[in-house]
Design an enzyme around this catalytic site. Structure first.
Site, mmCIF file in Angstrom:
data_model
loop_
_atom_site.group_PDB
_atom_site.id
_atom_site.type_symbol
_atom_site.label_atom_id
_atom_site.label_comp_id
_atom_site.label_asym_id
_atom_site.label_seq_id
_atom_site.Cartn_x
_atom_site.Cartn_y
_atom_site.Cartn_z
ATOM 1 N N GLU A 47 0.722 -1.281 0.039
ATOM 2 C CA GLU A 47 0.026 0.151 0.098
ATOM 3 C C GLU A 47 0.858 1.399 -0.208
ATOM 4 O O GLU A 47 0.686 2.184 -0.746
ATOM 5 C CB GLU A 47 -0.955 -0.053 1.218
ATOM 6 C CG GLU A 47 -2.118 -1.054 0.987
ATOM 7 C CD GLU A 47 -1.500 -2.401 1.756
ATOM 8 O OE1 GLU A 47 -2.515 -3.229 2.180
ATOM 9 O OE2 GLU A 47 -0.275 -2.682 1.951
ATOM 10 N N CYS A 104 -3.004 -4.327 6.798
ATOM 11 C CA CYS A 104 -2.610 -4.630 8.082
ATOM 12 C C CYS A 104 -3.330 -3.412 9.163
ATOM 13 O O CYS A 104 -3.393 -2.345 8.679
ATOM 14 C CB CYS A 104 -1.024 -4.701 8.198
ATOM 15 S SG CYS A 104 -0.275 -3.315 8.210
ATOM 16 N N CYS A 149 -1.139 -0.323 7.533
ATOM 17 C CA CYS A 149 -1.460 0.303 6.330
ATOM 18 C C CYS A 149 -2.805 1.022 6.317
ATOM 19 O O CYS A 149 -3.103 1.802 5.349
ATOM 20 C CB CYS A 149 -1.040 -0.742 5.086
ATOM 21 S SG CYS A 149 0.467 -1.369 4.939
ATOM 22 N N ALA A 162 13.567 -35.919 -8.922
ATOM 23 C CA ALA A 162 13.744 -36.306 -9.984
ATOM 24 C C ALA A 162 13.956 -37.731 -10.425
ATOM 25 O O ALA A 162 14.478 -38.521 -9.545
ATOM 26 C CB ALA A 162 15.249 -35.676 -10.651
ATOM 27 N N ARG A 182 14.051 -22.924 -5.007
ATOM 28 C CA ARG A 182 14.610 -22.749 -3.653
ATOM 29 C C ARG A 182 14.607 -21.454 -3.215
ATOM 30 O O ARG A 182 14.283 -21.177 -1.996
ATOM 31 C CB ARG A 182 16.303 -23.272 -3.513
ATOM 32 C CG ARG A 182 16.174 -24.725 -4.077
ATOM 33 C CD ARG A 182 17.814 -25.062 -4.089
ATOM 34 N NE ARG A 182 17.965 -26.472 -3.967
ATOM 35 C CZ ARG A 182 19.131 -27.236 -4.159
ATOM 36 N NH1 ARG A 182 20.324 -26.416 -4.190
ATOM 37 N NH2 ARG A 182 19.337 -28.432 -4.417
ATOM 38 N N LEU A 190 22.571 -27.419 -0.979
ATOM 39 C CA LEU A 190 21.232 -27.080 -1.004
ATOM 40 C C LEU A 190 21.179 -25.559 -0.861
ATOM 41 O O LEU A 190 20.243 -24.989 0.125
ATOM 42 C CB LEU A 190 20.533 -27.801 0.728
ATOM 43 C CG LEU A 190 20.542 -29.103 0.574
ATOM 44 C CD1 LEU A 190 19.741 -29.594 2.038
ATOM 45 C CD2 LEU A 190 19.822 -29.859 -0.580
ATOM 46 N N GLU A 218 13.684 -32.472 -0.533
ATOM 47 C CA GLU A 218 14.422 -32.991 -1.596
ATOM 48 C C GLU A 218 15.044 -34.303 -1.403
ATOM 49 O O GLU A 218 15.816 -34.593 -2.376
ATOM 50 C CB GLU A 218 15.532 -31.963 -1.856
ATOM 51 C CG GLU A 218 14.911 -30.522 -2.451
ATOM 52 C CD GLU A 218 15.898 -29.905 -3.649
ATOM 53 O OE1 GLU A 218 17.127 -30.499 -3.866
ATOM 54 O OE2 GLU A 218 15.709 -28.732 -3.829
ATOM 55 N N ARG A 262 12.893 -42.580 1.294
ATOM 56 C CA ARG A 262 12.415 -42.773 2.524
ATOM 57 C C ARG A 262 11.678 -41.735 3.077
ATOM 58 O O ARG A 262 10.587 -41.678 3.397
ATOM 59 C CB ARG A 262 13.263 -43.384 3.358
ATOM 60 C CG ARG A 262 12.934 -44.090 4.510
ATOM 61 C CD ARG A 262 13.972 -44.612 5.322
ATOM 62 N NE ARG A 262 13.280 -45.280 6.704
ATOM 63 C CZ ARG A 262 13.981 -45.913 7.814
ATOM 64 N NH1 ARG A 262 15.402 -46.014 7.581
ATOM 65 N NH2 ARG A 262 13.457 -46.137 8.842
ATOM 66 N N SER A 305 7.755 -40.810 3.506
ATOM 67 C CA SER A 305 7.205 -40.520 5.011
ATOM 68 C C SER A 305 6.150 -39.462 4.890
ATOM 69 O O SER A 305 5.354 -39.426 5.619
ATOM 70 C CB SER A 305 8.221 -40.756 5.980
ATOM 71 O OG SER A 305 8.900 -39.538 5.908
#
Length: 343
Positions: free
Chosen positions: A46, A73, A82, A152, A182, A202, A280, A284, A288
């Site tokens: 704003e 807000c 705002c 992948a 990412r 990462l 990523e 297993r 999960s």
């Protein structure tokens, strides 16, 4: 409102854990100002919109309509309210995409505007506005981060070799796409096997913007300290069963790492104000998340021309709905939503 959404998208990743918000000021069907939330801790959409109005047109502000994709807000945070700014500039009409469910706002901005005599309309393109900020709404609505699964796989459904050698499935264009993803998430997570065998960084190296917080599952703290994940360059949280500790940029969080421990981990990430996490690997850990139902979106990259006879089988989605497919170099990227979140 569509223009508000276009503008808001420009803040992707840079405003986390805050929502992306765009604003447009219109006078007589003519846009005289527009803005978006550019950076966490910086001015909201704003004020950026109002401040963009040229000096020669500022006299029109008090007879214009403000369009904004999320409720203004009403509290003092890192920036002033705002809603107060809108009232001070005597903007007579405000059109809002969707209500803000954050506890300190949640209708108070709308109430303040109405009490000041502002003509307020809500719910315009509400579904699109909520979907754009699904991370924000998941954090404050479900008290956990929005979970994105990404992997992948080869044309015959393998994500890696059976041994310790790393299998490169994707090309440079897809790698760039992944690093862009990412930059848009609050955290990125891997399990012990992936951390040990792939030794990933990462980080976001092939795109602009920030790197996500790194999250590692290491139940017995067995991972060697010389892995890239522990290079002290990016904040890293290590969930384990042994200890709590702070070590510069590394945070060791003792937690329940049994079969039902994902909920505790997600609750802890939410308590750190992390609004999204990209999982990523490996197979297993990802499975999960699927089996527990703690996931919202999946992005599966397939190199259909690559076949690996002996390898690790890719995770298997369930309770999902297909969203779309894209081409990325030689690979296909398929997007899915968890069925309960598909609407």
């Amino acid at each position: 409102m569509n223009r508000c959404l276009q503008l808001a998208r420009l803040g992707a990743g840079a405003v986390l854990p805050n929502p992306m918000v765009g604003a447009v000021l219109v006078h007589d069907n003519r846009i005289i100002g527009e803005g978006y939330h550019k950076l966490y801790g910086g001015p909201h959409a704003e004020p950026n919109c109002i401040n963009s109005v040229p000096a020669s047109l500022q006299h029109l502000i008090s007879s214009s309509t403000l369009y904004v994709s999320l409720e203004p807000c009403s509290h003092f945070g890192k920036t002033p309210p705002c809603a107060d700014l809108i009232i001070r500039f005597r903007i007579p009409r405000v059109v809002i995409g969707c209500r803000d469910i954050f506890d300190k706002v949640n209708g108070r901005g709308i109430e303040k505007l109405i009490a000041a005599g502002v003509d307020v309309r809500t719910g315009v393109l509400e579904g699109k506005c909520r979907d754009q900020n699904k991370r924000f709404f998941t954090l404050h609505g479900k008290k956990r981060p929005y979970v994105v699964l990404k992997w992948a796989e080869t044309g015959n459904g393998k994500i890696g070799y059976s041994g310790t050698n790393r299998l490169r499935i994707t090309g440079s264009l897809t790698d760039m796409n992944v690093h862009k993803w990412r930059s848009e998430e609050g955290a990125i997570m891997v399990g012990t096997t992936t951390a040990r065998h792939d030794n990933p960084r990462l980080t976001n190296r092939h795109w602009y913007g920030r790197s996500p917080i790194r999250v590692v599952i290491d139940k017995k703290l067995s991972l060697p300290s010389d892995l890239h994940l522990f290079d002290q360059k990016i904040n890293t949280i290590i969930y384990n069963s042994l200890r709590n500790a702070e070590d510069d940029l590394n945070s060791y969080q003792q937690t329940d790492l049994t079969e039902n421990g994902l909920n505790e981990i997600l609750e802890n990430l939410a308590s750190r104000n992390i609004s999204s996490v990209m999982v990523e690997g490996g197979a297993r850990l990802t499975q999960s998340f699927i089996d527990s139902g703690y996931w919202d979106e999946a992005r599966i990259i397939t190199n259909e021309s690559m076949i690996v006879d002996a390898g690790v089988a890719a995770p298997k989605l369930k309770d999902h709905v297909f969203i779309k497919e894209e081409s990325s170099g030689q690979e296909k990227i398929r997007y899915y939503r968890h069925l309960q979140n598909a609407g």
